[in-house]
Design a protein around this motif. Sequence first.
Motif, PDB file in Angstrom:
ATOM      1  N   CYS A   1      -8.951  -4.029  21.097  1.00 39.45           N
ATOM      2  CA  CYS A   1      -8.346  -5.045  20.243  1.00 39.45           C
ATOM      3  C   CYS A   1      -6.928  -5.364  20.738  1.00 39.45           C
TER       4      CYS A   1
ATOM      5  N   TRP B   1     -10.779 -13.864  14.415  1.00 37.09           N
ATOM      6  CA  TRP B   1     -11.160 -12.481  14.685  1.00 37.09           C
ATOM      7  C   TRP B   1     -12.284 -12.485  15.703  1.00 37.09           C
TER       8      TRP B   1
ATOM      9  N   GLN C   1     -13.912  -6.413  14.054  1.00 31.60           N
ATOM     10  CA  GLN C   1     -13.203  -7.542  13.442  1.00 31.60           C
ATOM     11  C   GLN C   1     -11.730  -7.503  13.868  1.00 31.60           C
ATOM     12  N   CYS C   2     -11.477  -7.761  15.126  1.00 35.73           N
ATOM     13  CA  CYS C   2     -10.127  -7.703  15.689  1.00 35.73           C
ATOM     14  C   CYS C   2      -9.402  -9.035  15.502  1.00 35.73           C
ATOM     15  N   PHE C   3      -8.265  -9.008  14.799  1.00 39.46           N
ATOM     16  CA  PHE C   3      -7.442 -10.213  14.682  1.00 39.46           C
ATOM     17  C   PHE C   3      -6.797 -10.463  16.036  1.00 39.46           C
TER      18      PHE C   3
END
Length: 96
Positions: free
Chosen positions: A32, A74, A82-84
């Motif tokens: 991420c 995301w 669910q990486c911003f």
Amino acid sequence: MIRILLPALALTLATATTATAQVGPPTSQRTCGANRQLVLRDGAVVLDTSPQTYARFVRSGAECLVGQFPEPAWVPSSNNPQCFIGYRCKDSSDDF
């Protein structure tokens, strides 16, 4: 002299454009933090989010076109499903 410089300038521009269009490994193969750093460093970047999907991500609304607004984005990463990553530019007409 101009005859020599123009072809060299054209070659330089073509090379720069080609390099900018290249897409690296899918977001799911990077952490991420690594995905986020790409966006922060470059300001705007096209990333592979799945085998058939590419998307442009930006660090802020300053990278969006007039009439567009930033929407939080995301992506899947190797350590976070669910990486911003930053934002995607959306047209204001997309809401209709």
